[in-house]
Write an enzyme that holds these catalytic residues in place. Structure first.
Site, PDB file in Angstrom:
ATOM      1  CG  HIS A 157      49.442  17.114  64.298  1.00 49.27           C
ATOM      2  ND1 HIS A 157      48.517  18.401  64.153  1.00 49.27           N
ATOM      3  CD2 HIS A 157      48.440  16.195  65.060  1.00 49.27           C
ATOM      4  CE1 HIS A 157      46.734  18.155  64.446  1.00 49.27           C
ATOM      5  NE2 HIS A 157      47.668  17.499  65.348  1.00 49.27           N
ATOM      6  CG  ASP A 351      56.772  20.166  56.518  1.00 48.08           C
ATOM      7  OD1 ASP A 351      57.166  19.224  57.371  1.00 48.08           O
ATOM      8  OD2 ASP A 351      57.415  20.755  56.708  1.00 48.08           O
TER       9      ASP A 351
END
Length: 445
Positions: A157, A351
């Site tokens: 993730h 991110d």
């Protein structure tokens, strides 16, 4: 169809099992509810005799939640020191923050072995196993070594760095060899997939890697935002603005989120565009996390100082330029705040995806939508070209983007929002899980 076995460092808290809130919980909600599933992970509890305590099971709908406790040593060395003190900064390209010790590294592998030992007795022959995130890189190989022959998938993730950065990790080959025990590996972006494939290739390892960006449930979140915008909690905040326009940022306290840079960009807006003084308020919501990690404590101190300096320099008796809170705010209230905000200000330095950007778009009023100012380094950026994309290291560039967002006419705002909402609606949490599981279950070990 066999069971779906989800493995993550933490399982959803009891309250999240029927009302998902976190990114992983939201992403997997449909997948685990539509088939017989088991979700396995750490309970969040620590105790010295954890290894002697049994796995605890609890059933909710189609899902059995199986959890176990950790020892304080495992929490410190596996979770804080190695997972979040080594792997997290490495994967976010912040190599100067890495604090590696061999003892922490071995504790990481020992904790993964505990995951494997406790999971294997719960498995059935036709289970599909889906492992999640950087805490559990070696787990697939450990399961194979314990005789598991079924399909094993892995999803990362967070970003994965290129070989030039990743090779700074001692024992990188050992880590990648463990990950190569999976039949299929999913990452957020094509760049992450290219980086991971390149690292495998350096060691001659074979692995199937694909980019499968995670999404949200836009219909559910949009309805939540519509309902929440008229609640007392949101209306009180709107009333307190006294007609001032609202810029919003929402992030967990983390050095990857570009929070000091974001503050400096807003400060530059007030400096270069003085017409906004007293007319715009920036609300930054930043729940504190990982308080046991020194770099996070230092970041909080830096942010506290920046907010005080900017408010002191530009604030007036009847206007505070930055409203900053580290208290967590409920998902319902956040949804309503996104809807009433003029600008979503999201500027990570790096991110994995950043679902806040997608939630902001889903929440908007289609007749008068807000504008998304987004770092080009967010994992969501390739999917969201219609956002005003910025480099968070360029404070003046961010100020210019904020000015453009605040002066954009309604037709231009609607055109950008419509394209962005179309993409958010196409690539959802449900389609993400289905795409990955379909490709995993079509593979053979």
């Amino acid at each position: 169809m066999g069971r779906l076995i989800v493995v993550s460092n933490r399982t959803p808290a009891p309250g999240e099992r029927t009302q998902p809130a976190g990114g992983l919980t939201v992403g997997l909600y449909d997948a685990v509810q539509t088939r017989d599933s088991l979700w396995f992970g750490w309970s969040g509890e620590q105790c010295e005799d954890a290894l002697d305590r049994p796995v605890m099971e609890d059933r909710a709908g189609n899902v059995t939640y199986a959890t176990f406790d950790m020892t304080p040593r495992q929490y410190d060395r596996f979770y804080l020191n190695f997972s979040n003190g080594v792997l997290w900064p490495l994967c976010h390209y912040r190599t100067q923050l890495i604090r590696y010790t061999r003892e922490d590294c071995e504790a990481y592998y020992e904790a993964n072995a505990v995951f494997a030992d406790r999971l294997v007795p719960l498995l059935k022959e036709d289970d599909t196993i889906w492992i999640h995130d950087y805490h559990l890189f070696p787990l697939a190989e450990m399961l194979r070594n314990r005789g598991v022959t079924g399909r094993i998938g892995f999803f990362l993730h967070i970003p994965f760095p290129p070989w030039s950065v990743a090779r700074l990790l001692p024992q990188l080959q050992r880590l990648l060899k463990g990950l190569a025990g999976c039949d299929r590996i999913g990452v957020q972006t094509p760049e992450d997939a290219q980086n991971l494939r390149g690292c495998f290739a350096e060691y001659g390892l074979q692995a199937e890697v694909e980019a499968v960006p995670i999404g949200i449930d836009p219909i559910r979140f949009r309805q939540q935002a519509i309902e929440s915008a008229s609640t007392e909690d949101v209306e009180q905040i709107v009333d307190s603005l006294v007609g001032k326009r609202l810029i919003i940022g929402v992030d967990r306290l983390d050095y990857s989120k570009g929070l000091p840079e974001r503050m400096r960009g807003y400060e530059m807006l007030l400096k270069n565009y003085p017409e906004y003084r007293g007319k715009v308020t920036f609300l930054q919501i930043t729940p504190v996390s990982r308080t046991g990690v020194e770099s996070y404590r230092l970041l909080k101190e830096e942010l506290d100082g920046l907010v005080g300096t900017i408010n002191g320099a530009y604030g007036t008796p009847d206007w505070v330029p930055i409203r900053y809170t580290t208290w967590p705010i409920s998902r319902n209230v956040l949804a309503g705040l996104y809807r009433v905000s003029d600008v979503g200000y999201i500027t990570p330095l790096r991110d994995g995806m950043n679902l806040v950007a997608k939630e902001f778009i889903a929440a908007q009023d289609s007749k008068d939508p807000g504008v998304l100012v987004l770092s080009r380094f967010a994992g969501a950026a390739p999917e969201m070209p219609e956002a005003l994309q910025v480099n968070p290291l360029d404070a003046e560039g961010m100020a210019d983007a904020l000015h453009a967002a605040l002066t954009m006419d309604v037709q231009t705002r609607h055109e950008a929002w419509s394209a962005l909402y179309g993409e958010v609606s196409r690539n959802t949490a449900g389609s993400w899980a289905k795409q990955f599981l379909d490709s995993l279950e079509a593979s053979r070990t």
